[in-house]
Design an enzyme around this catalytic site. Sequence first.
Site, mmCIF file in Angstrom:
data_model
loop_
_atom_site.group_PDB
_atom_site.id
_atom_site.type_symbol
_atom_site.label_atom_id
_atom_site.label_comp_id
_atom_site.label_asym_id
_atom_site.label_seq_id
_atom_site.Cartn_x
_atom_site.Cartn_y
_atom_site.Cartn_z
ATOM 1 N N SER A 21 -1.572 -0.587 -8.719
ATOM 2 C CA SER A 21 -1.867 -1.773 -7.915
ATOM 3 C C SER A 21 -0.569 -2.382 -7.406
ATOM 4 O O SER A 21 0.457 -1.684 -7.335
ATOM 5 C CB SER A 21 -2.672 -2.787 -8.752
ATOM 6 N N ASN A 22 -0.589 -3.638 -7.043
ATOM 7 C CA ASN A 22 0.632 -4.302 -6.575
ATOM 8 C C ASN A 22 0.574 -5.777 -6.945
ATOM 9 O O ASN A 22 -0.358 -6.208 -7.625
ATOM 10 C CB ASN A 22 0.797 -4.097 -5.064
ATOM 11 N N ARG A 23 1.543 -6.531 -6.492
ATOM 12 C CA ARG A 23 1.726 -7.900 -7.006
ATOM 13 C C ARG A 23 0.965 -8.972 -6.238
ATOM 14 O O ARG A 23 1.139 -10.163 -6.492
ATOM 15 C CB ARG A 23 3.219 -8.222 -7.023
ATOM 16 N N SER A 24 0.107 -8.582 -5.318
ATOM 17 C CA SER A 24 -0.633 -9.605 -4.561
ATOM 18 C C SER A 24 -1.593 -10.373 -5.477
ATOM 19 O O SER A 24 -2.307 -9.790 -6.286
ATOM 20 C CB SER A 24 -1.421 -8.952 -3.425
ATOM 21 N N ALA A 88 -3.130 -6.656 0.364
ATOM 22 C CA ALA A 88 -2.105 -5.640 0.087
ATOM 23 C C ALA A 88 -2.860 -4.407 -0.421
ATOM 24 O O ALA A 88 -3.095 -4.242 -1.618
ATOM 25 C CB ALA A 88 -1.119 -6.167 -0.941
#
Length: 215
Positions: A21-24, A88
Amino acid sequence: MHILITAGPTREPLDPVRFISNRSTGKMGFALAKVAAEAGHVVTLIAGPVTLETPARVRRIDVETAGQMLEAVQREMQACDVFISCAAVADWRPAVCSVTKLKKSEMPGVLQLVRNLDILETVRPLKGHRCFVGFAAETGNPEQEGMRKLRDKGLDWLVANDVTEPGAGFAVDTNRVILFSSDGREERLPLLPKVEVARRILACVQTSFTSAGMV
Ligand code: PMT
């Protein structure tokens, strides 16, 4: 106007307990949804996994993966006048997703990934009269990359943010963005609360919409 917004990250599972995943956090996309609903627009918000409360008068659809987000966008596109792609979206997913938890001994030393479809590019043929707004999350040179994404993705507006800048990008309540339009306009905003950034973005969208005669 009916405004369709995507927000937050997507999660691409490797097994039932692990994912890419990512930091959004969804803060920017939810700010857009809140401000748009407060301005009297009909708002559909497609949200990746986030912990935020749904703003008042916003219809929310929860999704997890990029594939699910794409399906939801395709389903909701017909009814909207404006599509704002703030999510994101993970560009890659694990090539294989195990239905049971992978044991340490079964974990591959190298993770094989496959490309996810680009949502904006995939729904581009459905654009018609609609106003499309994309974001560019950059780590330096947001001007150049922002302009490139505006062109490559066939957008009306592109909102570029440098996510390495203090107070901007992921997880914070403020953002500093540059807006580029397909007809050559450029607006540099100072560091502002995300709700105020959202107001300015919507004002820009409104001008495009009005000048196209679609009030
Ligand atoms: O959620 P917050 O914590 O508040 O953080 C806000 C934010 C940093 C996530 C937001 O301001 C932001 O920049 N969103 C876009 C993040 C992104 O994925 O940027 P990108 O440059 O990788 O993608 C460009 C555009 O293509 C984006 O509009 C994205 O939604 C879209 N995209 C990307 C990948 C993909 N598979 N499909 C897409 O449609």
